[in-house]
Design a protein around this motif. Structure first.
Motif, PDB file in Angstrom:
ATOM      1  N   GLY A 176       5.913   0.319 -15.371  1.00  0.00           N
ATOM      2  CA  GLY A 176       6.074   1.771 -15.268  1.00  0.00           C
ATOM      3  C   GLY A 176       4.844   2.513 -14.793  1.00  0.00           C
ATOM      4  N   GLY A 177       3.783   1.784 -14.471  1.00  0.00           N
ATOM      5  CA  GLY A 177       2.545   2.422 -14.018  1.00  0.00           C
ATOM      6  C   GLY A 177       2.716   3.085 -12.657  1.00  0.00           C
ATOM      7  N   LYS A 178       1.906   4.135 -12.396  1.00  0.00           N
ATOM      8  CA  LYS A 178       2.031   4.843 -11.115  1.00  0.00           C
ATOM      9  C   LYS A 178       0.684   4.811 -10.398  1.00  0.00           C
ATOM     10  CE  LYS A 178       6.272   6.808 -11.642  1.00  0.00           C
ATOM     11  NZ  LYS A 178       6.669   5.422 -12.070  1.00  0.00           N
ATOM     12  N   ILE A 179       0.541   3.926  -9.417  1.00  0.00           N
ATOM     13  CA  ILE A 179      -0.674   3.928  -8.590  1.00  0.00           C
ATOM     14  C   ILE A 179      -0.256   3.633  -7.151  1.00  0.00           C
ATOM     15  CG2 ILE A 179      -2.349   3.194 -10.362  1.00  0.00           C
ATOM     16  CD1 ILE A 179      -1.345   0.562  -7.982  1.00  0.00           C
ATOM     17  N   GLU A 180      -1.152   3.919  -6.217  1.00  0.00           N
ATOM     18  CA  GLU A 180      -0.936   3.536  -4.822  1.00  0.00           C
ATOM     19  C   GLU A 180      -2.214   2.883  -4.314  1.00  0.00           C
ATOM     20  OE1 GLU A 180       2.000   6.456  -2.480  1.00  0.00           O
ATOM     21  OE2 GLU A 180       0.176   7.450  -3.180  1.00  0.00           O
ATOM     22  N   GLY A 181      -2.056   1.933  -3.379  1.00  0.00           N
ATOM     23  CA  GLY A 181      -3.234   1.211  -2.881  1.00  0.00           C
ATOM     24  C   GLY A 181      -3.383   1.318  -1.381  1.00  0.00           C
ATOM     25  N   ILE A 182      -4.636   1.201  -0.919  1.00  0.00           N
ATOM     26  CA  ILE A 182      -4.893   1.044   0.515  1.00  0.00           C
ATOM     27  C   ILE A 182      -5.502  -0.348   0.708  1.00  0.00           C
ATOM     28  CG2 ILE A 182      -6.204   1.825   2.520  1.00  0.00           C
ATOM     29  CD1 ILE A 182      -6.004   4.651   1.538  1.00  0.00           C
ATOM     30  N   PRO A 183      -4.841  -1.216   1.476  1.00  0.00           N
ATOM     31  CA  PRO A 183      -5.297  -2.602   1.631  1.00  0.00           C
ATOM     32  C   PRO A 183      -6.437  -2.731   2.642  1.00  0.00           C
ATOM     33  CG  PRO A 183      -3.265  -2.295   2.870  1.00  0.00           C
ATOM     34  CD  PRO A 183      -3.551  -0.984   2.200  1.00  0.00           C
ATOM     35  N   SER A 184      -7.313  -3.715   2.429  1.00  0.00           N
ATOM     36  CA  SER A 184      -8.472  -3.904   3.339  1.00  0.00           C
ATOM     37  C   SER A 184      -8.225  -5.039   4.318  1.00  0.00           C
ATOM     38  CB  SER A 184      -9.726  -4.228   2.509  1.00  0.00           C
ATOM     39  OG  SER A 184      -9.490  -5.405   1.739  1.00  0.00           O
ATOM     40  N   SER A 185      -7.023  -5.610   4.306  1.00  0.00           N
ATOM     41  CA  SER A 185      -6.715  -6.663   5.287  1.00  0.00           C
ATOM     42  C   SER A 185      -5.203  -6.823   5.372  1.00  0.00           C
ATOM     43  CB  SER A 185      -7.332  -7.997   4.849  1.00  0.00           C
ATOM     44  OG  SER A 185      -6.760  -8.418   3.614  1.00  0.00           O
ATOM     45  N   GLU A 186      -4.790  -7.468   6.465  1.00  0.00           N
ATOM     46  CA  GLU A 186      -3.350  -7.741   6.634  1.00  0.00           C
ATOM     47  C   GLU A 186      -2.867  -8.635   5.487  1.00  0.00           C
ATOM     48  OE1 GLU A 186      -3.783  -5.641  10.180  1.00  0.00           O
ATOM     49  OE2 GLU A 186      -1.920  -6.295   9.221  1.00  0.00           O
ATOM     50  N   GLN A 187      -3.760  -9.574   5.083  1.00  0.00           N
ATOM     51  CA  GLN A 187      -3.359 -10.500   4.003  1.00  0.00           C
ATOM     52  C   GLN A 187      -3.147  -9.736   2.701  1.00  0.00           C
ATOM     53  OE1 GLN A 187      -6.243 -13.288   2.121  1.00  0.00           O
ATOM     54  NE2 GLN A 187      -4.791 -14.862   2.820  1.00  0.00           N
ATOM     55  N   THR A 188      -4.070  -8.835   2.375  1.00  0.00           N
ATOM     56  CA  THR A 188      -3.902  -8.045   1.147  1.00  0.00           C
ATOM     57  C   THR A 188      -2.637  -7.195   1.238  1.00  0.00           C
ATOM     58  OG1 THR A 188      -6.256  -8.024   0.603  1.00  0.00           O
ATOM     59  CG2 THR A 188      -4.939  -6.183  -0.226  1.00  0.00           C
ATOM     60  N   GLN A 189      -2.376  -6.682   2.429  1.00  0.00           N
ATOM     61  CA  GLN A 189      -1.158  -5.861   2.622  1.00  0.00           C
ATOM     62  C   GLN A 189       0.084  -6.691   2.295  1.00  0.00           C
ATOM     63  OE1 GLN A 189      -1.179  -3.279   5.884  1.00  0.00           O
ATOM     64  NE2 GLN A 189       1.023  -2.913   5.897  1.00  0.00           N
ATOM     65  N   ARG A 190       0.082  -7.959   2.758  1.00  0.00           N
ATOM     66  CA  ARG A 190       1.241  -8.836   2.500  1.00  0.00           C
ATOM     67  C   ARG A 190       1.360  -9.129   1.006  1.00  0.00           C
ATOM     68  NH1 ARG A 190      -0.565 -11.269   7.192  1.00  0.00           N
ATOM     69  NH2 ARG A 190      -1.777 -12.856   6.065  1.00  0.00           N
ATOM     70  N   TRP A 191       0.222  -9.468   0.377  1.00  0.00           N
ATOM     71  CA  TRP A 191       0.258  -9.770  -1.066  1.00  0.00           C
ATOM     72  C   TRP A 191       0.754  -8.573  -1.857  1.00  0.00           C
ATOM     73  CZ3 TRP A 191      -5.318 -12.173  -1.515  1.00  0.00           C
ATOM     74  CH2 TRP A 191      -5.265 -13.518  -1.088  1.00  0.00           C
ATOM     75  N   ALA A 192       0.300  -7.366  -1.469  1.00  0.00           N
ATOM     76  CA  ALA A 192       0.694  -6.147  -2.208  1.00  0.00           C
ATOM     77  C   ALA A 192       2.190  -5.896  -2.048  1.00  0.00           C
ATOM     78  CB  ALA A 192      -0.114  -4.953  -1.710  1.00  0.00           C
ATOM     79  N   ALA A 193       2.691  -6.088  -0.830  1.00  0.00           N
ATOM     80  CA  ALA A 193       4.130  -5.871  -0.582  1.00  0.00           C
ATOM     81  C   ALA A 193       4.948  -6.866  -1.426  1.00  0.00           C
ATOM     82  CB  ALA A 193       4.433  -6.050   0.898  1.00  0.00           C
ATOM     83  N   GLU A 194       4.488  -8.129  -1.450  1.00  0.00           N
ATOM     84  CA  GLU A 194       5.221  -9.146  -2.236  1.00  0.00           C
ATOM     85  C   GLU A 194       5.189  -8.812  -3.726  1.00  0.00           C
ATOM     86  OE1 GLU A 194       3.830 -12.627   0.856  1.00  0.00           O
ATOM     87  OE2 GLU A 194       3.073 -12.663  -1.217  1.00  0.00           O
ATOM     88  N   ALA A 195       4.075  -8.242  -4.185  1.00  0.00           N
ATOM     89  CA  ALA A 195       3.918  -7.974  -5.629  1.00  0.00           C
ATOM     90  C   ALA A 195       4.525  -6.626  -6.022  1.00  0.00           C
ATOM     91  CB  ALA A 195       2.434  -8.002  -6.000  1.00  0.00           C
ATOM     92  N   GLY A 196       5.009  -5.860  -5.027  1.00  0.00           N
ATOM     93  CA  GLY A 196       5.621  -4.550  -5.331  1.00  0.00           C
ATOM     94  C   GLY A 196       4.609  -3.460  -5.613  1.00  0.00           C
ATOM     95  N   VAL A 197       3.410  -3.592  -5.040  1.00  0.00           N
ATOM     96  CA  VAL A 197       2.388  -2.548  -5.227  1.00  0.00           C
ATOM     97  C   VAL A 197       2.551  -1.514  -4.096  1.00  0.00           C
ATOM     98  CG1 VAL A 197      -0.090  -2.058  -5.282  1.00  0.00           C
ATOM     99  CG2 VAL A 197       0.794  -4.173  -6.307  1.00  0.00           C
ATOM    100  N   PRO A 198       2.844  -0.262  -4.437  1.00  0.00           N
ATOM    101  CA  PRO A 198       3.056   0.745  -3.387  1.00  0.00           C
ATOM    102  C   PRO A 198       1.777   0.977  -2.588  1.00  0.00           C
ATOM    103  CG  PRO A 198       3.696   1.597  -5.557  1.00  0.00           C
ATOM    104  CD  PRO A 198       2.967   0.304  -5.785  1.00  0.00           C
ATOM    105  N   LEU A 199       1.934   1.106  -1.258  1.00  0.00           N
ATOM    106  CA  LEU A 199       0.764   1.273  -0.391  1.00  0.00           C
ATOM    107  C   LEU A 199       0.765   2.650   0.245  1.00  0.00           C
ATOM    108  CD1 LEU A 199       0.732  -2.270   1.272  1.00  0.00           C
ATOM    109  CD2 LEU A 199      -0.656  -1.421  -0.624  1.00  0.00           C
ATOM    110  N   THR A 200      -0.424   3.131   0.587  1.00  0.00           N
ATOM    111  CA  THR A 200      -0.557   4.398   1.296  1.00  0.00           C
ATOM    112  C   THR A 200      -1.638   4.226   2.358  1.00  0.00           C
ATOM    113  OG1 THR A 200      -0.903   6.786   1.029  1.00  0.00           O
ATOM    114  CG2 THR A 200      -2.207   5.347  -0.405  1.00  0.00           C
ATOM    115  N   THR A 201      -1.982   5.332   3.028  1.00  0.00           N
ATOM    116  CA  THR A 201      -2.999   5.217   4.096  1.00  0.00           C
ATOM    117  C   THR A 201      -3.967   6.400   4.010  1.00  0.00           C
ATOM    118  OG1 THR A 201      -1.767   6.593   5.638  1.00  0.00           O
ATOM    119  CG2 THR A 201      -1.237   4.216   5.626  1.00  0.00           C
ATOM    120  N   PHE A 202      -5.019   6.324   4.794  1.00  0.00           N
ATOM    121  CA  PHE A 202      -6.006   7.407   4.799  1.00  0.00           C
ATOM    122  C   PHE A 202      -5.474   8.663   5.477  1.00  0.00           C
ATOM    123  CE2 PHE A 202      -9.461   5.733   2.595  1.00  0.00           C
ATOM    124  CZ  PHE A 202      -9.719   4.419   2.967  1.00  0.00           C
ATOM    125  N   SER A 203      -4.257   8.565   6.073  1.00  0.00           N
ATOM    126  CA  SER A 203      -3.686   9.815   6.614  1.00  0.00           C
ATOM    127  C   SER A 203      -3.190  10.678   5.451  1.00  0.00           C
ATOM    128  CB  SER A 203      -2.509   9.492   7.548  1.00  0.00           C
ATOM    129  OG  SER A 203      -1.461   8.898   6.791  1.00  0.00           O
TER     130      SER A 203
END
Ligand code: DER
Length: 224
Positions: A46-73
């Protein structure tokens, strides 16, 4: 207990510094893998956070783990960046870039209020430099850039992967430069950054605020 379990312990411990509503810079590497898994569980609970990944690999791991992502825009400043390192000295100066993500890692580290480093105890050193310093360079003229780095005492090796020249997520080359020991990281960092063709270095000087070390006898937290 093996090194992987020490990385896992450090990665999971860093969740203590995560609060609801935070925008988190996500580092790269096998220790950060455990942070991503722990963040996935944090979201499931139930936690609410968003992440910005530092690599394509981290982006993939985050997507697989269900960690919501955002961007510097959408995010001007990160609350905290959590990342690994290849070497940490007693002043919390770092060598990073073993995984080739150093440029974006330094951007998300610089964009955060706080930088927390998660390592296993093998990364703690008295003096930086035994680990070859990764330097990201533009492919154009890399040979000339490498010669200039050699004049500073580093022995630059063009990083290869599966026989081909390694390309960072930004399409640049990485030179792994053996300085053997780095007496003054701040001076070397400015000398390297002044070389035309050098895009970024794996020296993270005066950036880390806290280091969480997974050790055989438990966790150690080192602060500035
Ligand atoms: O490439 C990087 O900067 C990584 O953070 C690296 O330094 C740590 O990788 P590891 O956690 O897989 O040892």
């Amino acid at each position: 207990i093996n090194q992987e379990e020490l990385k896992k312990a450090a990665g999971e411990a860093s969740i203590k510094y995560v609060e609801d509503g935070m925008k988190i810079g996500l580092g790269s590497g096998s220790t950060v893998y455990w942070l991503i898994q722990a963040l996935g569980q944090y979201i499931k609970d139930g936690g609410k956070i968003e992440g910005i990944p530092s690599s394509e690999q981290t982006q993939r791991w985050a997507a697989e783990a269900g960690v919501p992502l955002t961007t510097f825009s959408k995010v001007e400043q990160l609350d905290v960046t959590i990342d690994g390192a290849d070497e940490v000295d007693k002043n919390l100066q770092l060598i990073k870039g073993g995984g080739g993500a150093l440029f974006r890692e330094k951007i998300i580290a610089a964009a955060a209020k706080t930088l927390i480093i998660i390592v296993d105890e093998t990364k703690k050193v008295k003096q930086l430099g035994r680990f070859p310093l990764p330097v990201e360079v533009l492919p154009f003229g890399w040979e000339v850039t490498a010669n200039r780095i050699s004049k500073l005492g580093g022995k630059p090796e063009l990083r290869k992967k599966d026989g081909d020249i390694y390309r960072s997520d930004n399409g640049n080359y990485i030179l792994d430069c053996s300085f053997s020991y780095i007496a003054d990281p701040a001076i070397l960092e400015s000398q390297l950054k002044n070389i035309v063709g050098v895009v970024e270095t794996g020296l993270f000087v005066n950036m880390a605020d806290k280091v969480i070390v997974g050790k055989l006898d438990g966790l150690e937290v080192i602060e500035k």
